[in-house]
Write a protein that holds these residues in place. Structure first.
Motif, PDB file in Angstrom:
ATOM      1  N   SER A  96       0.815  -1.209   0.000  1.00  0.00           N
ATOM      2  CA  SER A  96       0.000   0.000   0.000  1.00  0.00           C
ATOM      3  C   SER A  96       0.850   1.261   0.000  1.00  0.00           C
ATOM      4  CB  SER A  96      -0.939   0.005   1.218  1.00  0.00           C
ATOM      5  OG  SER A  96      -0.217  -0.186   2.410  1.00  0.00           O
ATOM      6  N   ARG A 143      -5.646 -11.421  -8.735  1.00  0.00           N
ATOM      7  CA  ARG A 143      -6.129 -10.186  -9.320  1.00  0.00           C
ATOM      8  C   ARG A 143      -7.032 -10.403 -10.525  1.00  0.00           C
ATOM      9  NH1 ARG A 143      -2.839  -9.410  -5.814  1.00  0.00           N
ATOM     10  NH2 ARG A 143      -2.510  -7.406  -4.852  1.00  0.00           N
ATOM     11  N   TYR A 189      -9.337  -2.045   6.910  1.00  0.00           N
ATOM     12  CA  TYR A 189      -8.702  -1.487   5.709  1.00  0.00           C
ATOM     13  C   TYR A 189      -9.260  -0.102   5.447  1.00  0.00           C
ATOM     14  CZ  TYR A 189     -12.988  -2.805   3.201  1.00  0.00           C
ATOM     15  OH  TYR A 189     -14.283  -2.926   2.793  1.00  0.00           O
ATOM     16  N   TRP A 239     -12.060  -4.312  -0.201  1.00  0.00           N
ATOM     17  CA  TRP A 239     -10.624  -4.054  -0.176  1.00  0.00           C
ATOM     18  C   TRP A 239     -10.045  -4.195  -1.578  1.00  0.00           C
ATOM     19  CZ3 TRP A 239      -6.564  -7.764  -0.873  1.00  0.00           C
ATOM     20  CH2 TRP A 239      -5.285  -7.227  -0.677  1.00  0.00           C
ATOM     21  N   ASN A 240      -9.287  -3.188  -2.046  1.00  0.00           N
ATOM     22  CA  ASN A 240      -8.677  -3.189  -3.377  1.00  0.00           C
ATOM     23  C   ASN A 240      -7.245  -3.698  -3.269  1.00  0.00           C
ATOM     24  OD1 ASN A 240      -7.589  -2.653  -5.881  1.00  0.00           O
ATOM     25  ND2 ASN A 240      -8.541  -0.648  -6.083  1.00  0.00           N
ATOM     26  N   PRO A 241      -6.901  -4.820  -3.934  1.00  0.00           N
ATOM     27  CA  PRO A 241      -5.560  -5.386  -3.804  1.00  0.00           C
ATOM     28  C   PRO A 241      -4.505  -4.722  -4.677  1.00  0.00           C
ATOM     29  CG  PRO A 241      -6.870  -6.771  -5.226  1.00  0.00           C
ATOM     30  CD  PRO A 241      -7.786  -5.686  -4.744  1.00  0.00           C
ATOM     31  N   GLY A 242      -4.881  -3.702  -5.501  1.00  0.00           N
ATOM     32  CA  GLY A 242      -3.908  -3.048  -6.368  1.00  0.00           C
ATOM     33  C   GLY A 242      -3.587  -3.859  -7.602  1.00  0.00           C
ATOM     34  N   SER A 243      -2.624  -3.380  -8.389  1.00  0.00           N
ATOM     35  CA  SER A 243      -2.235  -4.097  -9.613  1.00  0.00           C
ATOM     36  C   SER A 243      -0.769  -3.811  -9.937  1.00  0.00           C
ATOM     37  CB  SER A 243      -3.121  -3.682 -10.790  1.00  0.00           C
ATOM     38  OG  SER A 243      -2.914  -2.329 -11.130  1.00  0.00           O
ATOM     39  N   THR A 259      -1.117   0.929  -6.055  1.00  0.00           N
ATOM     40  CA  THR A 259      -0.929   0.397  -4.710  1.00  0.00           C
ATOM     41  C   THR A 259      -2.230  -0.198  -4.174  1.00  0.00           C
ATOM     42  OG1 THR A 259      -1.411   2.561  -3.730  1.00  0.00           O
ATOM     43  CG2 THR A 259       0.902   2.039  -4.178  1.00  0.00           C
ATOM     44  N   SER A 260      -2.112  -1.136  -3.276  1.00  0.00           N
ATOM     45  CA  SER A 260      -3.295  -1.724  -2.631  1.00  0.00           C
ATOM     46  C   SER A 260      -3.815  -0.773  -1.561  1.00  0.00           C
ATOM     47  CB  SER A 260      -2.939  -3.072  -1.994  1.00  0.00           C
ATOM     48  OG  SER A 260      -1.988  -2.883  -0.957  1.00  0.00           O
ATOM     49  N   GLU A 261      -5.072  -0.967  -1.184  1.00  0.00           N
ATOM     50  CA  GLU A 261      -5.598  -0.202  -0.062  1.00  0.00           C
ATOM     51  C   GLU A 261      -4.977  -0.731   1.225  1.00  0.00           C
ATOM     52  OE1 GLU A 261      -9.947   1.218  -1.760  1.00  0.00           O
ATOM     53  OE2 GLU A 261      -9.831  -0.629  -0.581  1.00  0.00           O
TER      54      GLU A 261
END
Length: 554
Positions: A240, A260, A505, A514-518, A524-526
């Motif tokens: 994050s 993802r 989160y 919750w956003n894991p990002g990419s 970035t992830s949350e």
């Protein structure tokens, strides 16, 4: 074990001309020799170790190294050696060996000792890691990752970094952890060599010592295909935030391994089972809430998911036998599904009576609905004729509601009585779309109502705005979610006994997930913080003062 015996036998010289005496003396010597041999053999048999024995389940460990940890002024011609407690599986151990800064290593084994030939550079701190993927000959993993720091100069880099790693599904695995020095990083994770690298078992903590001060980016992934870099189909953890490492201990946020990309869904086959039903067969399990379906020239009256979650049963208006129909719209999570999209209508009537498949779960809570599942789509205008559940002690009141064409829920007007319940339901007049009634005249419902007298409460610190707190029970397959108040306090009431995991989160995008990002594009992830211990809640217990702290992670 060799047991030695010494006998001294004194004997008079036999008299000449006395053969009987000579024969007796010879027999005595022979008997003594036989006794010695028997005692020697029996003694060896008693001292021999037992055959077989228990299987080795002891994890190996590193017992010494050359140079020793934190050694200074190490000669550039030094051969680095690692001595394990037992012989290791060489392939897995070599794959779990990482050197920072990266350089080529020549490896040579002698029993349980590994010697590394490294071209050491002057005035440089090195960190050698043996990850948890290293195994002994019995397959036991290394007791804990081993790190050896040494310097060819007069000082060691002072920084250190710790963090935790988990999987979103709570599973266990071995993850590769890459640490990139942003001073040398081109943002191409696939091609850039990480400054530091290790392996760690998920559900635990990872650590790096003797890092040079600077800004670092950490990622983790399960390298299932062993190609040395993360791929889209692998479990990947995006941080994050980037971490600044100085002269003291630095904390990295939790690394959460997640999938993802949802697997590609393909429609493999379409079958019109009778004049009012079409079945779609998929290559993967699907979530019914993410499906959109339209058929050209045929009205869709509803659809439901099979038990294996690989088939969708569509309720249609009456089909024309032999007519070609085309699926006009078939989307999953907003994406078109590829595969077969035409089928021929079936003019045959449904002649199979519907069946009651039972309850989806026999363990319910006091406020739970009863969920009746049928083998096929049912007419939804008849549940008013069904009698409310009852037993010999109590009449239950509530409302019947169709959740899907084959699933009917009874929502109680008052809480269920805690304990075992046997309820009788009379499905009077309940039929499928072909007018066929259920074979059963009485549905006997056997459920266990679990008490929900417990509670869990605590506080979120370090950040309270836009936070969500999630509580999960693997035993019951349920998830509770709440938002803390302005002071960061939260509580979960009316909980059944059992084991729970809890985390919080920062819901930056406000989607309640919750956003894991990419990785690409890099997002970035949350930020997410997990309570490290499993929470065990007894019946009627009230656990308070749980602390979820964002500040320690920054």
């Amino acid at each position: 074990m060799l047991v030695k015996y010494r006998f001294v036998v004194k004997q008079k010289t036999p008299s000449k001309g006395n053969p009987i005496k000579l024969l007796l003396d010879s027999c005595f010597c022979l008997s003594v020799l036989i006794v010695v041999v028997i005692l020697n053999l029996s003694g060896c048999a008693k001292m021999a170790p037992p055959q077989g024995g228990p299987i080795d389940k002891i994890s190996p460990k590193v017992i010494s190294s050359t140079p020793v940890n934190d050694a200074l002024l190490v000669s550039e011609g030094t051969k680095v050696e690692i001595l394990f407690s037992e012989e290791m599986d060489r392939k897995s151990t070599e794959q779990a060996l990482f050197l920072s800064p990266y350089d080529k290593m020549e490896m040579d084994w002698t029993g349980n000792k590994l010697q590394l030939d490294i071209t050491l550079q002057a005035d440089l701190t090195y960190l050698l890691t043996v990850g948890s993927g290293a195994r002994d000959l019995r397959g036991n993993v290394l007791q804990e990752p081993f790190q050896l720091a040494f310097s060819t100069g007069s000082r060691l880099d002072p920084g250190s970094l710790v963090g935790s790693i988990y999987r979103t599904d709570g599973g266990s695995s071995t993850a590769e952890i890459f640490v990139y020095d942003l001073k040398y990083f081109s943002a191409e994770i696939v091609f850039d060599e990480p400054r530091y690298r290790t392996q760690c078992l998920t559900g635990g903590r990872y650590n790096f010592s003797r890092l040079a001060p600077g800004m670092y980016r950490i990622i983790a992934f399960e390298d299932t295909n062993r190609n040395g870099h993360p791929d889209r189909e692998e479990w990947i953890a995006i941080p994050s935030y980037d971490v600044e490492v100085g002269d003291t201990l630095s904390h990295a946020g939790d690394l959460i391994l997640a999938k993802r990309d949802k697997p590609q869904i393909v429609l493999e086959r379409i079958v019109a089972s009778h004049s009012r039903s079409v079945v779609l067969f998929f290559n993967e399990s699907i979530d019914l809430s993410d499906i959109s379906i339209e058929i050209e020239g045929l009205e869709v009256g509803g659809f439901f998911l099979s038990e294996d979650k690989h088939r969708i049963n569509i309720v249609t208006e009456g089909q024309q036998a032999g007519q070609v129909y085309q699926i006009k719209l078939l989307e999953y999570a907003g994406k078109n599904i590829s595969g077969e999209n035409v089928f021929r209508g079936n003019g045959k009537l449904d002649v199979t009576p519907p069946r009651w498949l039972g309850m989806d779960d026999k363990n319910i809570f006091s406020d739970s609905s009863l969920k009746f599942i049928f083998s096929e789509a049912m007419e939804n205008n008849l549940p008013i004729e069904m009698e409310f559940p009852y037993d010999e002690y109590r009449q239950y009141f509530g409302a019947w509601r169709w959740y899907s064409p084959n699933q009917l829920h009874f929502v109680p007007a008052q809480p269920w009585t805690v304990g075992s319940l046997v309820l009788n339901v009379k499905p009077k007049g309940l039929q499928d779309h072909s007018g066929r009634s259920l074979l059963d005249s009485i549905l006997i419902v056997d459920v266990e109502v679990i008490p929900t007298y417990g509670s869990i409460s605590g506080e979120v610190t370090g950040h309270t705005q836009d936070c969500s707190v999630s509580l999960h029970s693997e035993l019951y397959g349920r998830k509770w979610e709440t938002r803390p108040d302005v002071m960061g306090r939260f509580s979960f009431l009316e909980l059944p006994p059992g084991s729970y995991s809890i985390w919080t989160y920062i819901d930056e995008d406000g989607d309640d997930n919750w956003n894991p990002g990419s990785l690409k594009p890099y997002v970035t992830s949350e930020q997410r913080v997990k309570f490290n211990d499993v929470i065990n809640l007894d019946s009627g217990e009230h656990l308070q003062n749980l602390l979820l702290d964002f500040s320690i992670e920054q």
